[in-house]
Design a protein around this motif. Sequence first.
Motif, PDB file in Angstrom:
ATOM      1  N   GLU A 188     -12.973   2.303  -3.812  1.00  0.00           N
ATOM      2  CA  GLU A 188     -12.874   3.585  -3.117  1.00  0.00           C
ATOM      3  C   GLU A 188     -12.433   4.681  -4.080  1.00  0.00           C
ATOM      4  N   ASN A 222     -10.361   7.387  -5.771  1.00  0.00           N
ATOM      5  CA  ASN A 222      -8.929   7.662  -5.902  1.00  0.00           C
ATOM      6  C   ASN A 222      -8.048   6.557  -5.314  1.00  0.00           C
ATOM      7  N   VAL A 223      -8.529   5.310  -5.405  1.00  0.00           N
ATOM      8  CA  VAL A 223      -7.741   4.162  -4.969  1.00  0.00           C
ATOM      9  C   VAL A 223      -7.750   3.120  -6.083  1.00  0.00           C
ATOM     10  N   TRP A 224      -6.546   2.616  -6.420  1.00  0.00           N
ATOM     11  CA  TRP A 224      -6.410   1.585  -7.448  1.00  0.00           C
ATOM     12  C   TRP A 224      -5.642   0.413  -6.850  1.00  0.00           C
ATOM     13  N   ARG A 225      -6.128  -0.796  -7.099  1.00  0.00           N
ATOM     14  CA  ARG A 225      -5.459  -1.995  -6.591  1.00  0.00           C
ATOM     15  C   ARG A 225      -5.137  -2.923  -7.755  1.00  0.00           C
ATOM     16  N   VAL A 229       0.843  -1.192   0.000  1.00  0.00           N
ATOM     17  CA  VAL A 229       0.000   0.000   0.000  1.00  0.00           C
ATOM     18  C   VAL A 229       0.881   1.246   0.000  1.00  0.00           C
ATOM     19  N   ARG A 277      -3.016   4.980  -3.414  1.00  0.00           N
ATOM     20  CA  ARG A 277      -4.020   5.911  -2.885  1.00  0.00           C
ATOM     21  C   ARG A 277      -3.583   7.337  -3.207  1.00  0.00           C
ATOM     22  N   HIS A 278      -4.350   7.998  -4.066  1.00  0.00           N
ATOM     23  CA  HIS A 278      -4.064   9.403  -4.378  1.00  0.00           C
ATOM     24  C   HIS A 278      -4.595  10.265  -3.253  1.00  0.00           C
ATOM     25  N   GLU A 301      -1.434  -1.204  -3.922  1.00  0.00           N
ATOM     26  CA  GLU A 301      -2.640  -0.396  -3.696  1.00  0.00           C
ATOM     27  C   GLU A 301      -2.185   1.050  -3.668  1.00  0.00           C
ATOM     28  N   GLU A 353       0.633   5.757  -0.490  1.00  0.00           N
ATOM     29  CA  GLU A 353      -0.078   7.006  -0.751  1.00  0.00           C
ATOM     30  C   GLU A 353       0.795   7.886  -1.626  1.00  0.00           C
ATOM     31  N   THR A 399     -10.743  -0.547  -9.496  1.00  0.00           N
ATOM     32  CA  THR A 399     -10.672   0.894  -9.710  1.00  0.00           C
ATOM     33  C   THR A 399     -11.875   1.591  -9.094  1.00  0.00           C
ATOM     34  N   PRO A 400     -11.783   2.929  -8.908  1.00  0.00           N
ATOM     35  CA  PRO A 400     -12.951   3.669  -8.420  1.00  0.00           C
ATOM     36  C   PRO A 400     -14.159   3.506  -9.334  1.00  0.00           C
TER      37      PRO A 400
END
Length: 454
Positions: A241, A243-246, A178, A207-208, A205, A180, A235-236
């Motif tokens: 979530e 602005n979160v990409w996994r 993860v 997180r913007h 993961e 940010e 993706t969002p």
Amino acid sequence: MTETPALPALWPAPTADAAVRATVTVPGSKSVTNRALVLAALAAEPGWVRWPLRSRDSQLMADALRAMGVGIEETVSSSSAGSANGAVGGEAWRVIPAALHGPATVDVGNAGTVMRFLPPVATLADGDIRFDGDPRSYERPLGQVIDALRTLGARIDDDGRGALPLTVQGGGALEGGVVEIDATNSSQFVSALLLSAPRFNQGVEVRHVGTNLPSMPHIRMTVEMLRAAGAQVDTPEAGGEKNVWRVAPGAVLGRDLVVEPDLSNAQPFLAAALITGGTVTVPDWPRRTTQPGDALRRIFTEMGGSCELTDAGLVFTGTGKIHGIDVDLGEVGELTPGIAAVAALADSESVLRGVQHLRLHETDRLAALTKEINALGGDVTETADGLRIRPRPLHGGTFHTYDDHRMATAGAVIGLAVEGVMIENVATTAKTLPDFPKMWADMLSGDSASGAGA
């Protein structure tokens, strides 16, 4: 890559003396080409990139991957796969993945995709990979990518600069996890981490955490290409979530990919039809695409033209009347220089919003556009997030490019309607649009214009 003929230091931009009527075959997309090369290099088996863009940026990407051990064979293929212009076979690059290794030195030039997409790839190499580039590349934001990679387990020596030059001390793998990141200054920060993520031990993961995220279509392009190569991406847009990409860890599949025409590079030719009241046809314009340049259909229609997608491609027609526009270009910032050039010739004021991140592109595009259009008699002012353009009668003069390909094409657009515009260093267009001066001349003469790699 075909050798570009020597061009004068000051190139006289041709003035249109009649309505333009031409078919312009645009070279392949730089954004698709360079993403395809990265994914193919990380794949489990060889793949093909057909009808790639052959330009400075894509050649830098190919040469960088070769330096790390990837095999890339440039060839003319006789495959049954369709080409970007509907023909069978054609130019293609066969990409042969290999164990990535150093020591190696990568020249990024001034290519954002190379300087940002390849440090994550280099973490997977066994050995040191040094990154260097043009002087302007030292000024372009990269610290967020460097910090994110360190969070994910990478060792990077940048002498505390948060910028180029730097050395990635590749360990043959990266733990991932993860992270940010503030991608306010460039969506490429997100794409850079996503592209290599299937090869990270834990995937990634991302997180913007910034307030704004420009150029979302480019992130969607990255996601679609990852999925097409077999990666699992949440993706969002898919209910995840905001602005979160996994990206899950897993194998990347080798593909046989045909590169779409670069729609953003079609911009100056469509602008020519708009300005002169002519018609330009761009073959193979996709009916569905993640390319930001597709927004030109809507934006240039609002500014006075009309367009139709036909079997022949996109047919764009102008009336010779150009209207001002108030538009948020946050998702399609790369179109700003061309739109500003057209707006300088319009019949009313234009406001271009949401593009504050352009201050950190190949040059500070907002300052450059303001200075150069005003030097020709224009009335452009910078705002907090863009430009306000009040049309004024323009005159000839030198239009400086700052080694920025989109500044050069913007100057050529203005030159269609203003005599005596001299483009300084038009050769910089080779970054993404080889043979631009010839394509421009062919368009104005009514010949079929075709760029390298198309």
